[in-house]
Design an enzyme around this catalytic site. Sequence first.
Site, mmCIF file in Angstrom:
data_model
loop_
_atom_site.group_PDB
_atom_site.id
_atom_site.type_symbol
_atom_site.label_atom_id
_atom_site.label_comp_id
_atom_site.label_asym_id
_atom_site.label_seq_id
_atom_site.Cartn_x
_atom_site.Cartn_y
_atom_site.Cartn_z
ATOM 1 N N ARG A 160 -0.808 8.792 1.665
ATOM 2 C CA ARG A 160 -2.195 9.139 1.403
ATOM 3 C C ARG A 160 -2.488 10.628 1.315
ATOM 4 O O ARG A 160 -3.306 11.058 0.515
ATOM 5 C CB ARG A 160 -3.001 8.584 2.572
ATOM 6 C CG ARG A 160 -4.111 7.741 2.140
ATOM 7 C CD ARG A 160 -4.657 7.032 3.332
ATOM 8 N NE ARG A 160 -4.560 5.618 3.105
ATOM 9 C CZ ARG A 160 -5.000 4.725 3.957
ATOM 10 N NH1 ARG A 160 -5.532 5.108 5.097
ATOM 11 N NH2 ARG A 160 -4.903 3.458 3.678
ATOM 12 N N HIS A 210 -9.027 9.588 2.484
ATOM 13 C CA HIS A 210 -8.549 8.500 1.614
ATOM 14 C C HIS A 210 -8.700 8.969 0.173
ATOM 15 O O HIS A 210 -9.723 9.551 -0.178
ATOM 16 C CB HIS A 210 -9.395 7.244 1.858
ATOM 17 C CG HIS A 210 -8.750 5.987 1.348
ATOM 18 N ND1 HIS A 210 -8.604 5.732 0.010
ATOM 19 C CD2 HIS A 210 -8.209 4.931 2.003
ATOM 20 C CE1 HIS A 210 -8.004 4.550 -0.131
ATOM 21 N NE2 HIS A 210 -7.736 4.050 1.064
ATOM 22 N N ARG A 239 -1.533 9.020 9.041
ATOM 23 C CA ARG A 239 -1.352 7.587 9.319
ATOM 24 C C ARG A 239 -0.880 6.834 8.084
ATOM 25 O O ARG A 239 -1.421 7.004 6.996
ATOM 26 C CB ARG A 239 -2.681 6.986 9.782
ATOM 27 C CG ARG A 239 -2.642 5.484 9.905
ATOM 28 C CD ARG A 239 -3.919 4.957 10.494
ATOM 29 N NE ARG A 239 -5.036 5.059 9.609
ATOM 30 C CZ ARG A 239 -5.419 4.111 8.759
ATOM 31 N NH1 ARG A 239 -4.727 2.984 8.661
ATOM 32 N NH2 ARG A 239 -6.474 4.272 8.006
ATOM 33 N N HIS A 253 -11.495 9.534 6.048
ATOM 34 C CA HIS A 253 -11.275 8.097 6.239
ATOM 35 C C HIS A 253 -10.843 7.731 7.652
ATOM 36 O O HIS A 253 -11.248 6.688 8.165
ATOM 37 C CB HIS A 253 -10.206 7.641 5.245
ATOM 38 C CG HIS A 253 -9.884 6.186 5.293
ATOM 39 N ND1 HIS A 253 -10.813 5.214 4.973
ATOM 40 C CD2 HIS A 253 -8.743 5.529 5.616
ATOM 41 C CE1 HIS A 253 -10.246 4.023 5.103
ATOM 42 N NE2 HIS A 253 -9.005 4.176 5.513
ATOM 43 N N GLU A 257 0.846 -1.191 0.000
ATOM 44 C CA GLU A 257 0.000 0.000 0.000
ATOM 45 C C GLU A 257 0.884 1.244 0.000
ATOM 46 O O GLU A 257 2.101 1.150 0.223
ATOM 47 C CB GLU A 257 -0.924 -0.004 1.223
ATOM 48 C CG GLU A 257 -1.993 -1.087 1.131
ATOM 49 C CD GLU A 257 -2.969 -1.099 2.294
ATOM 50 O OE1 GLU A 257 -4.110 -1.503 2.065
ATOM 51 O OE2 GLU A 257 -2.603 -0.723 3.411
HETATM 52 P P1 FAD Z 1 -14.192 0.598 15.713
HETATM 53 O O1 FAD Z 1 -13.891 -0.655 15.025
HETATM 54 O O2 FAD Z 1 -14.706 1.729 14.888
HETATM 55 O O3 FAD Z 1 -15.240 0.247 16.840
HETATM 56 C C1 FAD Z 1 -15.858 1.251 17.606
HETATM 57 C C2 FAD Z 1 -16.797 0.582 18.578
HETATM 58 O O4 FAD Z 1 -17.277 1.537 19.520
HETATM 59 C C3 FAD Z 1 -18.040 -0.017 17.938
HETATM 60 O O5 FAD Z 1 -18.339 -1.239 18.550
HETATM 61 C C4 FAD Z 1 -19.112 1.000 18.246
HETATM 62 O O6 FAD Z 1 -20.397 0.431 18.302
HETATM 63 C C5 FAD Z 1 -18.674 1.444 19.632
HETATM 64 N N1 FAD Z 1 -19.183 2.754 20.018
HETATM 65 C C6 FAD Z 1 -19.047 3.946 19.394
HETATM 66 N N2 FAD Z 1 -19.681 4.901 20.087
HETATM 67 C C7 FAD Z 1 -20.234 4.305 21.168
HETATM 68 C C8 FAD Z 1 -21.034 4.753 22.236
HETATM 69 N N3 FAD Z 1 -21.416 6.029 22.363
HETATM 70 N N4 FAD Z 1 -21.450 3.850 23.158
HETATM 71 C C9 FAD Z 1 -21.114 2.541 23.055
HETATM 72 N N5 FAD Z 1 -20.333 2.056 22.060
HETATM 73 C C10 FAD Z 1 -19.910 2.936 21.135
HETATM 74 N N6 FAD Z 1 -7.150 0.218 9.036
HETATM 75 C C11 FAD Z 1 -6.170 -0.665 8.784
HETATM 76 O O7 FAD Z 1 -5.224 -0.793 9.559
HETATM 77 N N7 FAD Z 1 -6.227 -1.432 7.655
HETATM 78 C C12 FAD Z 1 -7.236 -1.342 6.749
HETATM 79 O O8 FAD Z 1 -7.256 -2.050 5.759
HETATM 80 C C13 FAD Z 1 -8.269 -0.397 6.998
HETATM 81 N N8 FAD Z 1 -9.296 -0.253 6.106
HETATM 82 C C14 FAD Z 1 -10.313 0.590 6.436
HETATM 83 C C15 FAD Z 1 -11.411 0.675 5.572
HETATM 84 C C16 FAD Z 1 -12.490 1.479 5.894
HETATM 85 C C17 FAD Z 1 -13.667 1.560 4.972
HETATM 86 C C18 FAD Z 1 -12.456 2.230 7.097
HETATM 87 C C19 FAD Z 1 -13.603 3.122 7.463
HETATM 88 C C20 FAD Z 1 -11.363 2.155 7.943
HETATM 89 C C21 FAD Z 1 -10.287 1.349 7.615
HETATM 90 N N9 FAD Z 1 -9.189 1.237 8.462
HETATM 91 C C22 FAD Z 1 -8.194 0.356 8.185
HETATM 92 C C23 FAD Z 1 -9.185 1.894 9.772
HETATM 93 C C24 FAD Z 1 -9.584 0.874 10.831
HETATM 94 O O9 FAD Z 1 -10.596 0.042 10.330
HETATM 95 C C25 FAD Z 1 -10.083 1.532 12.101
HETATM 96 O O10 FAD Z 1 -9.225 2.571 12.478
HETATM 97 C C26 FAD Z 1 -10.150 0.531 13.243
HETATM 98 O O11 FAD Z 1 -10.916 -0.570 12.848
HETATM 99 C C27 FAD Z 1 -10.738 1.177 14.473
HETATM 100 O O12 FAD Z 1 -10.995 0.184 15.420
HETATM 101 P P2 FAD Z 1 -11.522 0.586 16.855
HETATM 102 O O13 FAD Z 1 -11.628 -0.665 17.629
HETATM 103 O O14 FAD Z 1 -10.739 1.703 17.398
HETATM 104 O O15 FAD Z 1 -12.984 1.191 16.554
HETATM 105 C C1 SIN Z 2 -7.370 0.603 2.407
HETATM 106 O O1 SIN Z 2 -7.611 -0.584 2.263
HETATM 107 O O2 SIN Z 2 -7.063 1.371 1.508
HETATM 108 C C2 SIN Z 2 -7.461 1.156 3.779
HETATM 109 C C3 SIN Z 2 -6.245 0.835 4.492
HETATM 110 C C4 SIN Z 2 -6.138 1.673 5.708
HETATM 111 O O3 SIN Z 2 -6.995 2.510 5.965
HETATM 112 O O4 SIN Z 2 -5.153 1.513 6.413
#
Ligand code: FAD
Ligand code: SIN
Length: 531
Positions: A288, A240, A384, A349, A116
């Site tokens: 990015r 993104h 990032r 993103h 990437e």
């Molecule tokens: P999340 O997975 O967002 O989980 C948040 C949790 O908090 C959820 O369960 C939600 O319900 C809960 N929550 C929120 N507010 C409240 C509230 N008020 N009360 C109770 N619960 C609450 N990163 C990578 O490293 N590689 C990738 O390939 C990648 N691809 C991505 C593709 C997309 C489309 C997106 C949007 C992001 C991508 N990212 C990627 C970023 C990555 O997915 C996220 O940064 C990461 O998953 C965040 O995880 P987290 O556990 O911090 O939060």
């Molecule tokens: C992607 O698959 O392009 C997202 C990867 C990331 O957010 O780290």
Amino acid sequence: MGMTRGMTHDVLVIGSGAAGLTAALELAEHKKVLVLAKGKLTSGSTAWAQGGIAAVLDAGDTFDNHIRDTMVAGGGLNDRETVEFVIERAPKAIDRLCELGVPFNREEGDLHLTREGGHSHRRIVHVNDATGWAVQAALLKAAEENPNITLLPNQSCVDLVTGRNQKDYSGSGRVWGAYALDEDSGKVVTHLARATVMAAGGAGRVYLFSTAPRGATGDGIAMAWRAGARVSNMEMMQFHPTCLYNLEVKNFLITEAVRGEGGRLFNPVTGERYMEKYDAERMELAPRDIVARANDDQIKRYGLDYVHLDISHQPPEFVKEHFPTIHEKLLGLGIDMTKGPIPVVPAQHYTCGGVKVDLDARTDLPGLWAAGECTESGLHGANRLASNSLLECFVFGEAAAKDILSCWDELDDPPEILPWDESRVTDSDEEVVIKQNWTEIRRFMWNYVGIVRTTKRLERAAHRIRLLRDEVEDYYGHFRVTTDLIELRNLLECANLIVTSALKRQESRGLHFTLDYPETDPIARDTVLVP
Ligand code: FAD
Ligand code: SIN
């Protein structure tokens, strides 16, 4: 008013994504854990991740390479100690996910590594182009099977319970759990715990166009800020470069791995492969921020609706094998990526800033740890590096759990707490106010606080925020809480944190690019906001 001990747990985890479930699984070896999620347990960004997880696994790669790439992408704002801490723990994090049954792609037995933007080597482990779904499923399965973990979906946390809510008033910011709206019953329940882990994800939905799921409204950042925790680098909002442009499907990401496997960007009018003008060396695989700004510039300069991302020069079988989910989704919309280009636009993103944490995932507030996208750990700096985010969730989710377990005996049982007071509120008769304000915030954030900024536009946004503040607080004070209202209040709080931080940074660095201060200062400094 009577006191409550609410529902008392050993540890409360807010969020069921990669960060929250990693912490919960580690904690559950010794303690009882309650995990709350807003909406479904799979509603966070984790389930949506496509590209994969970065880790040094190839013999030709080194930790130093991954550290350097992370710091180059991050515009030097990263904290080197944190970067080393995370990157050195990446291979072990991948091992653990393999043990949990994540079916990463393999080639002759070895993990297949894709590439990437910003990575000097192939180092992204993945499950086709839907890595997040597989990771979320494996973590959830393990959590569901663990008798020490209770998973409660449909709970919208409203605020943290702090010393201020104690019977014997304490001005201390000690956190004792959270008040959560049970979306099914409409009641606010007090969940008390000796330790609380905030893992509520990012604030992407503060922007009109975002790849993030509907619930990414910065609740965790706003709750921790209101409780008294410092928040940093909120101006560093990542866009993104390649979100699908489609009138029906608004936020479908086209993974960076498409460019990693050869995808090229073209101006649809001139046919020019324009990345040469913006980063001749790295082209489509520049970090990015550079590619997103290039796409934005082409769109604005030529009055375009989108630019083209094209991987159709690769053999059709290669494209289908690497990107089965995207290929199928696009076919359903009448686009065949094996034969022609995909129309794409930049979209918000990732939230690089957040609640300030140390290497033990401790926040400023005793009793509150935080991990994942709601935090600013020092890993990402000003931008990032792709696929470093899930990795951060695994490393800091584990760090939080280890630290809580190691200091368990010093953590007191929760005291008596004032219950949630609904005596002075009524049901709203004007839901349209919430919708109107949601849309207004997301629009002015997109138009005034986007990829290219100016002080004048930021000040316009700050003015809009001041006007909305009174209205939203007044609404919050008079009407019974709903998830929409909780989110609106948090979106506005986060918009304020982003704009305030952006106004403070009088330079351009990484994701913060302002025409008024185009130069980069010789010294990199965090923007730290103190409540
Ligand atoms: P999340 O997975 O967002 O989980 C948040 C949790 O908090 C959820 O369960 C939600 O319900 C809960 N929550 C929120 N507010 C409240 C509230 N008020 N009360 C109770 N619960 C609450 N990163 C990578 O490293 N590689 C990738 O390939 C990648 N691809 C991505 C593709 C997309 C489309 C997106 C949007 C992001 C991508 N990212 C990627 C970023 C990555 O997915 C996220 O940064 C990461 O998953 C965040 O995880 P987290 O556990 O911090 O939060
Ligand atoms: C992607 O698959 O392009 C997202 C990867 C990331 O957010 O780290």
